[in-house]
Design a protein around this motif. Structure first.
Motif, PDB file in Angstrom:
ATOM      1  N   HIS A 150      12.930  -2.253   2.551  1.00 30.48           N
ATOM      2  CA  HIS A 150      12.325  -0.944   2.856  1.00 30.48           C
ATOM      3  C   HIS A 150      13.258   0.157   2.407  1.00 30.48           C
ATOM      4  CE1 HIS A 150       9.238  -2.834   5.274  1.00 30.48           C
ATOM      5  NE2 HIS A 150      10.199  -3.574   5.817  1.00 30.48           N
ATOM      6  N   LEU A 151      12.659   1.222   1.898  1.00 24.77           N
ATOM      7  CA  LEU A 151      13.449   2.396   1.528  1.00 24.77           C
ATOM      8  C   LEU A 151      13.957   3.102   2.785  1.00 24.77           C
ATOM      9  CD1 LEU A 151      10.969   3.650  -1.181  1.00 24.77           C
ATOM     10  CD2 LEU A 151      13.317   2.922  -1.632  1.00 24.77           C
ATOM     11  N   SER A 152      13.064   3.317   3.736  1.00 23.23           N
ATOM     12  CA  SER A 152      13.440   3.973   4.986  1.00 23.23           C
ATOM     13  C   SER A 152      13.885   2.914   5.991  1.00 23.23           C
ATOM     14  CB  SER A 152      12.244   4.757   5.541  1.00 23.23           C
ATOM     15  OG  SER A 152      11.226   3.862   5.964  1.00 23.23           O
ATOM     16  N   ARG A 154       5.280  11.180  -2.354  1.00 23.73           N
ATOM     17  CA  ARG A 154       4.969  10.821  -0.968  1.00 23.73           C
ATOM     18  C   ARG A 154       6.190  11.068  -0.076  1.00 23.73           C
ATOM     19  NH1 ARG A 154       4.468   4.647   1.405  1.00 23.73           N
ATOM     20  NH2 ARG A 154       3.921   5.252   3.539  1.00 23.73           N
ATOM     21  N   ARG A 176      12.121   4.883  13.205  1.00 24.32           N
ATOM     22  CA  ARG A 176      10.950   5.753  13.044  1.00 24.32           C
ATOM     23  C   ARG A 176       9.938   5.511  14.181  1.00 24.32           C
ATOM     24  NH1 ARG A 176       8.942   5.328   7.052  1.00 24.32           N
ATOM     25  NH2 ARG A 176       7.700   7.104   7.793  1.00 24.32           N
ATOM     26  N   PRO A 229      12.610   1.533   9.205  1.00 21.72           N
ATOM     27  CA  PRO A 229      11.480   1.561  10.133  1.00 21.72           C
ATOM     28  C   PRO A 229      11.908   1.527  11.604  1.00 21.72           C
ATOM     29  CG  PRO A 229      11.025   0.062   8.325  1.00 21.72           C
ATOM     30  CD  PRO A 229      12.474   0.454   8.202  1.00 21.72           C
ATOM     31  N   ASN A 277       8.390  -5.303  -0.506  1.00 15.63           N
ATOM     32  CA  ASN A 277       8.217  -4.107   0.315  1.00 15.63           C
ATOM     33  C   ASN A 277       6.722  -4.000   0.556  1.00 15.63           C
ATOM     34  OD1 ASN A 277       7.951  -1.661   1.537  1.00 15.63           O
ATOM     35  ND2 ASN A 277       9.304  -0.549   0.136  1.00 15.63           N
ATOM     36  N   GLY A 320       5.103  -2.147   2.556  1.00 17.59           N
ATOM     37  CA  GLY A 320       4.610  -0.889   3.115  1.00 17.59           C
ATOM     38  C   GLY A 320       4.162  -1.119   4.548  1.00 17.59           C
ATOM     39  N   ALA A 321       3.090  -0.453   4.953  1.00 16.01           N
ATOM     40  CA  ALA A 321       2.637  -0.552   6.347  1.00 16.01           C
ATOM     41  C   ALA A 321       2.074  -1.928   6.696  1.00 16.01           C
ATOM     42  CB  ALA A 321       1.604   0.532   6.637  1.00 16.01           C
ATOM     43  N   TYR A 331      11.314   9.100   1.742  1.00 20.22           N
ATOM     44  CA  TYR A 331      11.389   8.029   0.741  1.00 20.22           C
ATOM     45  C   TYR A 331      12.153   8.393  -0.526  1.00 20.22           C
ATOM     46  CZ  TYR A 331       7.757   6.053   3.736  1.00 20.22           C
ATOM     47  OH  TYR A 331       7.065   5.563   4.810  1.00 20.22           O
ATOM     48  N   LEU A 384       2.803   2.609  -1.942  1.00 20.75           N
ATOM     49  CA  LEU A 384       4.078   2.731  -2.667  1.00 20.75           C
ATOM     50  C   LEU A 384       3.861   3.244  -4.087  1.00 20.75           C
ATOM     51  CD1 LEU A 384       5.974  -0.397  -1.324  1.00 20.75           C
ATOM     52  CD2 LEU A 384       6.146   1.971  -0.588  1.00 20.75           C
ATOM     53  N   ARG A 397       6.256   1.117  13.741  1.00 22.64           N
ATOM     54  CA  ARG A 397       7.028   0.560  12.623  1.00 22.64           C
ATOM     55  C   ARG A 397       8.144  -0.383  13.086  1.00 22.64           C
ATOM     56  NH1 ARG A 397       5.275   3.828   8.251  1.00 22.64           N
ATOM     57  NH2 ARG A 397       4.722   5.904   8.995  1.00 22.64           N
ATOM     58  N   HIS A 425       3.861  -4.103   9.201  1.00 22.99           N
ATOM     59  CA  HIS A 425       3.728  -3.961  10.650  1.00 22.99           C
ATOM     60  C   HIS A 425       2.429  -4.546  11.183  1.00 22.99           C
ATOM     61  CE1 HIS A 425       6.979  -1.361   9.597  1.00 22.99           C
ATOM     62  NE2 HIS A 425       6.191  -0.500   8.989  1.00 22.99           N
ATOM     63  N   PRO A 428       0.790  -1.226   0.000  1.00 30.41           N
ATOM     64  CA  PRO A 428       0.000   0.000   0.000  1.00 30.41           C
ATOM     65  C   PRO A 428       0.823   1.277   0.000  1.00 30.41           C
ATOM     66  CG  PRO A 428      -0.904  -1.555   1.557  1.00 30.41           C
ATOM     67  CD  PRO A 428       0.365  -2.165   1.049  1.00 30.41           C
TER      68      PRO A 428
HETATM   69  C1  DQA Z   1       8.249   1.408   3.982  1.00 29.81           C
HETATM   70  C2  DQA Z   1       8.263   1.613   5.499  1.00 29.81           C
HETATM   71  C3  DQA Z   1       6.879   1.386   6.084  1.00 29.81           C
HETATM   72  O1  DQA Z   1       6.903   1.622   7.483  1.00 29.81           O
HETATM   73  C4  DQA Z   1       5.886   2.330   5.453  1.00 29.81           C
HETATM   74  O2  DQA Z   1       4.599   2.074   5.950  1.00 29.81           O
HETATM   75  C5  DQA Z   1       5.910   2.303   3.979  1.00 29.81           C
HETATM   76  C6  DQA Z   1       7.203   2.279   3.305  1.00 29.81           C
HETATM   77  C7  DQA Z   1       9.616   1.755   3.353  1.00 29.81           C
HETATM   78  O3  DQA Z   1       9.873   1.343   2.220  1.00 29.81           O
HETATM   79  O4  DQA Z   1      10.416   2.460   3.973  1.00 29.81           O
HETATM   80  O5  DQA Z   1       4.874   2.362   3.311  1.00 29.81           O
HETATM   81  O6  DQA Z   1       7.977   0.046   3.695  1.00 29.81           O
END
Ligand code: DQA
Length: 147
Positions: A101-103, A19, A108, A105, A75, A77-78, A24, A13, A112, A81, A11
């Motif tokens: 993951h790009l970031s 975004r 953060r 978690p 990846n 996304g959320a 990101y 992405l 996450r 978690h 979700p």
């Molecule tokens: C993410 C990290 C997740 O916590 C977040 O909800 C995302 C992107 C990342 O690629 O850093 O949607 O998966």
């Protein structure tokens, strides 16, 4: 026959590029997928990519990959978690599995810090921006070619 890697994007992405670019980066999902696909093809893999904002679509893609794809790079996304259902689906997949993951978690918000997927994948790569996808491909190649 070419070995296929399933690249899954969860979700939100699809909104990459606009975004939270401070978190990101500015690359779109299309650009990440293009780079990943090109690099994978250089190594002799084909890539099937699916982005969905719906958990069930991702789960069904994992089911379809069973006995078909050699690896899954995900990846989520959320959903990372929260989704025990996606974790259960990935647990059934017998090939290489990399969470990406790009970031980072872990650096953060507290929600996450939990990954439902971490326990069912070979390993997780997080926090390197666009490089995370390249490192994930290295991990797939290493897992599939190292005896
Ligand atoms: C993410 C990290 C997740 O916590 C977040 O909800 C995302 C992107 C990342 O690629 O850093 O949607 O998966």
């Amino acid at each position: 026959m070419t070995k296929e890697i399933l690249l899954l994007s969860g979700p939100n992405l699809d909104q990459l590029g606009s975004r939270s670019p401070e978190i990101y980066g500015t690359s779109t999902l299309f650009e990440h997928v293009e780079r990943f696909t090109h690099a994978a093809e250089e190594l002799g893999y084909s890539v099937r990519h699916l982005q969905s904002n719906f958990e069930g679509d991702l789960i069904e893609a994992v089911h379809a990959a069973r006995g078909h794809s050699v690896a899954i790079v995900v990846n989520a996304g959320a959903l990372t978690h929260s989704s025990w259902a996606l974790a259960d689906a990935l647990a059934m997949f017998e090939g290489a599995k990399i969470e990406v993951h790009l970031s980072n978690p872990a650096a953060r918000e507290p929600f996450r810090h939990v990954s439902t997927l971490a326990g069912v994948v070979n390993g997780s790569i997080a926090g390197f921006g666009a490089l995370s996808y390249s490192l994930a491909l290295d991990a797939v190649e290493g897992l599939l070619t190292t005896p």
